[in-house]
Design a protein around this motif. Structure first.
Motif, PDB file in Angstrom:
ATOM      1  N   ILE A  83      47.199  51.517  38.529  1.00 28.88           N
ATOM      2  CA  ILE A  83      46.668  52.542  39.430  1.00 28.88           C
ATOM      3  C   ILE A  83      45.265  52.957  38.990  1.00 28.88           C
ATOM      4  N   GLN A  84      45.088  53.191  37.688  1.00 27.23           N
ATOM      5  CA  GLN A  84      43.774  53.591  37.168  1.00 27.23           C
ATOM      6  C   GLN A  84      42.737  52.495  37.382  1.00 27.23           C
ATOM      7  N   LYS A  85      43.152  51.233  37.186  1.00 25.24           N
ATOM      8  CA  LYS A  85      42.250  50.104  37.386  1.00 25.24           C
ATOM      9  C   LYS A  85      41.825  50.030  38.857  1.00 25.24           C
ATOM     10  N   THR A  86      42.777  50.230  39.750  1.00 26.23           N
ATOM     11  CA  THR A  86      42.481  50.205  41.189  1.00 26.23           C
ATOM     12  C   THR A  86      41.546  51.344  41.569  1.00 26.23           C
ATOM     13  N   ASN A  87      41.803  52.537  41.028  1.00 26.29           N
ATOM     14  CA  ASN A  87      40.954  53.693  41.337  1.00 26.29           C
ATOM     15  C   ASN A  87      39.509  53.458  40.892  1.00 26.29           C
ATOM     16  N   ARG A  88      39.333  52.856  39.700  1.00 23.22           N
ATOM     17  CA  ARG A  88      37.978  52.563  39.218  1.00 23.22           C
ATOM     18  C   ARG A  88      37.278  51.581  40.152  1.00 23.22           C
ATOM     19  N   LEU A  89      38.013  50.567  40.597  1.00 20.23           N
ATOM     20  CA  LEU A  89      37.439  49.561  41.488  1.00 20.23           C
ATOM     21  C   LEU A  89      37.058  50.178  42.830  1.00 20.23           C
ATOM     22  N   ILE A  90      37.921  51.027  43.366  1.00 22.61           N
ATOM     23  CA  ILE A  90      37.640  51.685  44.647  1.00 22.61           C
ATOM     24  C   ILE A  90      36.411  52.586  44.516  1.00 22.61           C
ATOM     25  N   ARG A  91      36.337  53.348  43.409  1.00 23.02           N
ATOM     26  CA  ARG A  91      35.179  54.227  43.194  1.00 23.02           C
ATOM     27  C   ARG A  91      33.886  53.408  43.140  1.00 23.02           C
ATOM     28  N   GLU A  92      33.939  52.275  42.447  1.00 24.39           N
ATOM     29  CA  GLU A  92      32.755  51.420  42.315  1.00 24.39           C
ATOM     30  C   GLU A  92      32.321  50.887  43.680  1.00 24.39           C
ATOM     31  N   ILE A  93      33.288  50.404  44.470  1.00 20.53           N
ATOM     32  CA  ILE A  93      32.968  49.867  45.797  1.00 20.53           C
ATOM     33  C   ILE A  93      32.368  50.953  46.685  1.00 20.53           C
ATOM     34  N   ARG A  94      32.996  52.120  46.685  1.00 21.10           N
ATOM     35  CA  ARG A  94      32.510  53.236  47.524  1.00 21.10           C
ATOM     36  C   ARG A  94      31.100  53.648  47.117  1.00 21.10           C
ATOM     37  N   ALA A  95      30.861  53.725  45.805  1.00 20.36           N
ATOM     38  CA  ALA A  95      29.535  54.153  45.322  1.00 20.36           C
ATOM     39  C   ALA A  95      28.465  53.152  45.739  1.00 20.36           C
ATOM     40  N   GLN A  96      28.752  51.854  45.576  1.00 19.30           N
ATOM     41  CA  GLN A  96      27.763  50.829  45.917  1.00 19.30           C
ATOM     42  C   GLN A  96      27.503  50.794  47.425  1.00 19.30           C
ATOM     43  N   ILE A  97      28.572  50.907  48.216  1.00 17.75           N
ATOM     44  CA  ILE A  97      28.395  50.928  49.676  1.00 17.75           C
ATOM     45  C   ILE A  97      27.597  52.159  50.089  1.00 17.75           C
ATOM     46  N   GLY A  98      27.884  53.302  49.458  1.00 12.82           N
ATOM     47  CA  GLY A  98      27.147  54.533  49.768  1.00 12.82           C
ATOM     48  C   GLY A  98      25.653  54.369  49.500  1.00 12.82           C
ATOM     49  N   LYS A  99      25.318  53.735  48.350  1.00  7.00           N
ATOM     50  CA  LYS A  99      23.893  53.528  48.022  1.00  7.00           C
ATOM     51  C   LYS A  99      23.223  52.596  49.036  1.00  7.00           C
ATOM     52  N   LEU A 100      23.928  51.535  49.419  1.00  8.27           N
ATOM     53  CA  LEU A 100      23.361  50.594  50.378  1.00  8.27           C
ATOM     54  C   LEU A 100      23.160  51.242  51.741  1.00  8.27           C
ATOM     55  N   THR A 155      43.414  41.723  44.216  1.00 12.88           N
ATOM     56  CA  THR A 155      42.536  40.556  44.299  1.00 12.88           C
ATOM     57  C   THR A 155      41.600  40.680  45.499  1.00 12.88           C
ATOM     58  N   LYS A 156      42.120  41.175  46.616  1.00 10.82           N
ATOM     59  CA  LYS A 156      41.287  41.390  47.808  1.00 10.82           C
ATOM     60  C   LYS A 156      40.202  42.428  47.528  1.00 10.82           C
ATOM     61  N   LEU A 157      40.565  43.469  46.792  1.00  8.08           N
ATOM     62  CA  LEU A 157      39.567  44.488  46.439  1.00  8.08           C
ATOM     63  C   LEU A 157      38.463  43.891  45.577  1.00  8.08           C
ATOM     64  N   LYS A 158      38.827  43.017  44.645  1.00  8.26           N
ATOM     65  CA  LYS A 158      37.824  42.370  43.800  1.00  8.26           C
ATOM     66  C   LYS A 158      36.896  41.497  44.642  1.00  8.26           C
ATOM     67  N   GLU A 159      37.470  40.839  45.648  1.00 10.47           N
ATOM     68  CA  GLU A 159      36.638  40.040  46.560  1.00 10.47           C
ATOM     69  C   GLU A 159      35.687  40.928  47.352  1.00 10.47           C
ATOM     70  N   THR A 160      36.172  42.119  47.735  1.00 10.26           N
ATOM     71  CA  THR A 160      35.322  43.077  48.440  1.00 10.26           C
ATOM     72  C   THR A 160      34.173  43.524  47.543  1.00 10.26           C
ATOM     73  N   ARG A 161      34.492  43.774  46.262  1.00  8.10           N
ATOM     74  CA  ARG A 161      33.438  44.167  45.316  1.00  8.10           C
ATOM     75  C   ARG A 161      32.407  43.053  45.178  1.00  8.10           C
ATOM     76  N   ALA A 162      32.867  41.801  45.173  1.00 13.07           N
ATOM     77  CA  ALA A 162      31.942  40.673  45.083  1.00 13.07           C
ATOM     78  C   ALA A 162      31.024  40.622  46.309  1.00 13.07           C
ATOM     79  N   GLU A 163      31.580  40.948  47.487  1.00 19.82           N
ATOM     80  CA  GLU A 163      30.753  41.006  48.707  1.00 19.82           C
ATOM     81  C   GLU A 163      29.676  42.066  48.576  1.00 19.82           C
TER      82      GLU A 163
END
Length: 419
Positions: free
Chosen positions: A173-190, A379-387
């Protein structure tokens, strides 16, 4: 009968022992003693970083003579004529009236809020910046997957280096939350970057109204990089050009695959990636909630099944001069406590009429299926982060190209003004 109520609370480690004791006394006095309850509290601290207090409260009030008073009373239900309603059994229909208000379920939230308020006041007096919040993640607007309560046994096993189901679930759960936060932050900046570009174009009326072509900007980026590399050796220029060609080729390939040719389409693609991440997160949230439920059902189900023979044996025994029942109960107190807790939980959370044997193996299969689905979703979330990472590289190239255009635009504007 319920003879007492217990409340457990974690003590802020930023406070000294004297300050912790004052905190608990102030809390108990303002929330319980002032309402007529008697309070007994104990502070536990084994120097393991988890100081906490146990607060025991009386269920009945005291009258003016110091004797225990009733906590509730029985009242008869009346019909439209004011007459008592007789039941088929011959008795009259009644309902219970609480005389103290101490059993109101709404007290749980009030007492949690009071603990947070008093704790934060103590932390402020101690000059420490930390604060606690009694609200859930949802109430605080934090869109994250909540972790599960570990419990004493699981915590002790984890400290010894023994992985547990609860610990593993929390780590995921913690690993997923960190990944979601990272994706949201990067998308927000873009999204913010694209918004600034559009805003800048709106304030420059001499610019063409259409969104800039990303292919042209990437070509511009390549020419800028070639110009920069001229001051270095030919070997370095060749190596640098090859690296930049790979970057641009990858960017062009991504844009082509996703049908993106302008900044407006890039903005739409970001929204799509964001929606995709949200959909994955929502599915994982539902799965994690069910996995928590299954963990409890499996744990209590196993305890119920394992210790039921001990409970059944106790029921067969009768008290006599030898107190055989009391001795058996004392000898198996721990097992009977676990069985009683399991029985209460299962009766409250399983459909009425559910009879042994419990479907523990089915719960375990469902848990394993959900665990596999969670891995696939991660795994799908990691692919989203790669995008998103690829979009960040495209942003860097476009930024450099746009900055290179700015001096030319400034000269063109000055030339237009001179004409």
């Amino acid at each position: 009968a319920q003879l007492a109520r217990e409340i457990d609370a974690a003590l802020p480690i930023e406070l000294s022992r004297e300050e912790q004791i004052r905190l608990v006394r102030e809390y108990c006095s303002s929330q319980f003693v002032s309402r007529g309850m008697c309070v007994d509290f104990a502070i536990h601290d084994t120097d393991s970083g988890n100081p906490h207090c146990h607060i025991m409260l009386t269920m009945r009030p005291l009258d003016e003579r110091g004797a225990w008073a009733a906590k509730s009373k029985k009242e008869y239900d009346l019909d439209e004529n004011g007459e008592r309603i007789r039941l088929p059994s011959g008795r009259y229909k009644t309902h219970k009236v609480d005389l103290t208000g101490w059993n109101d379920k709404g007290n749980a939230l009030l007492w949690r809020k009071a603990w947070a308020d008093i704790s934060n006041a103590c932390l402020e007096r101690a000059g420490t910046p930390e604060r606690i919040d009694h609200r859930s993640n949802a109430e605080r607007g934090i869109d994250e997957l909540p972790t599960v309560h570990m419990g004493v046994a699981a915590c002790q096993m984890e400290k010894k280096g023994i992985a547990t189901e609860k610990g593993e679930l929390n780590r995921n759960i913690q690993k997923t939350n960190r990944l979601i936060r990272e994706i949201r932050a990067q998308i927000g900046k873009l999204k913010e970057w694209i918004g600034e570009l559009f805003k800048a174009r709106e304030t420059a009326p001499e610019q063409p109204p259409q969104s800039p072509g990303l292919a042209n900007l990437l070509i511009k980026y390549m020419s800028v990089q070639r110009e920069k590399s001229r001051k270095y050796s030919q070997y370095w220029q060749r190596q640098h050009t090859a690296d930049e060609l790979k970057t641009v080729a990858k960017a062009v390939s991504y844009l082509s695959e996703h049908g993106i040719s302008t900044l407006a389409e890039l903005d739409a693609a970001l929204s799509s990636v964001s929606d995709q991440a949200d959909a994955i997160r929502a599915g994982m949230k539902t799965a994690e909630k069910r996995m928590k439920e299954l963990q409890k059902l499996i744990e209590y189900g196993k305890n119920y099944t394992e210790y039921k023979p001990i409970h059944d044996e106790l029921k067969k025994l009768k008290n006599g001069w030898t107190n055989k029942r009391d001795k058996y109960e004392e000898a198996h107190r721990a097992e009977l406590t676990l069985w009683n807790a399991a029985s209460r939980y299962l009766h409250a959370n399983l459909p009425k009429g559910t009879k042994p044997p419990l479907p523990i193996s089915e719960w375990e299969k469902e848990y394993a299926t959900l665990s596999g689905q969670r891995t696939a979703e991660y795994t799908k979330l990691k692919e989203t982060r790669a995008e998103v990472a690829e979009l960040q590289k495209i942003r860097r190239c476009v930024d450099i190209a746009l900055r290179a255009d700015q001096p030319e635009l400034t000269r063109a504007k000055r030339h237009e003004q001179e004409r």
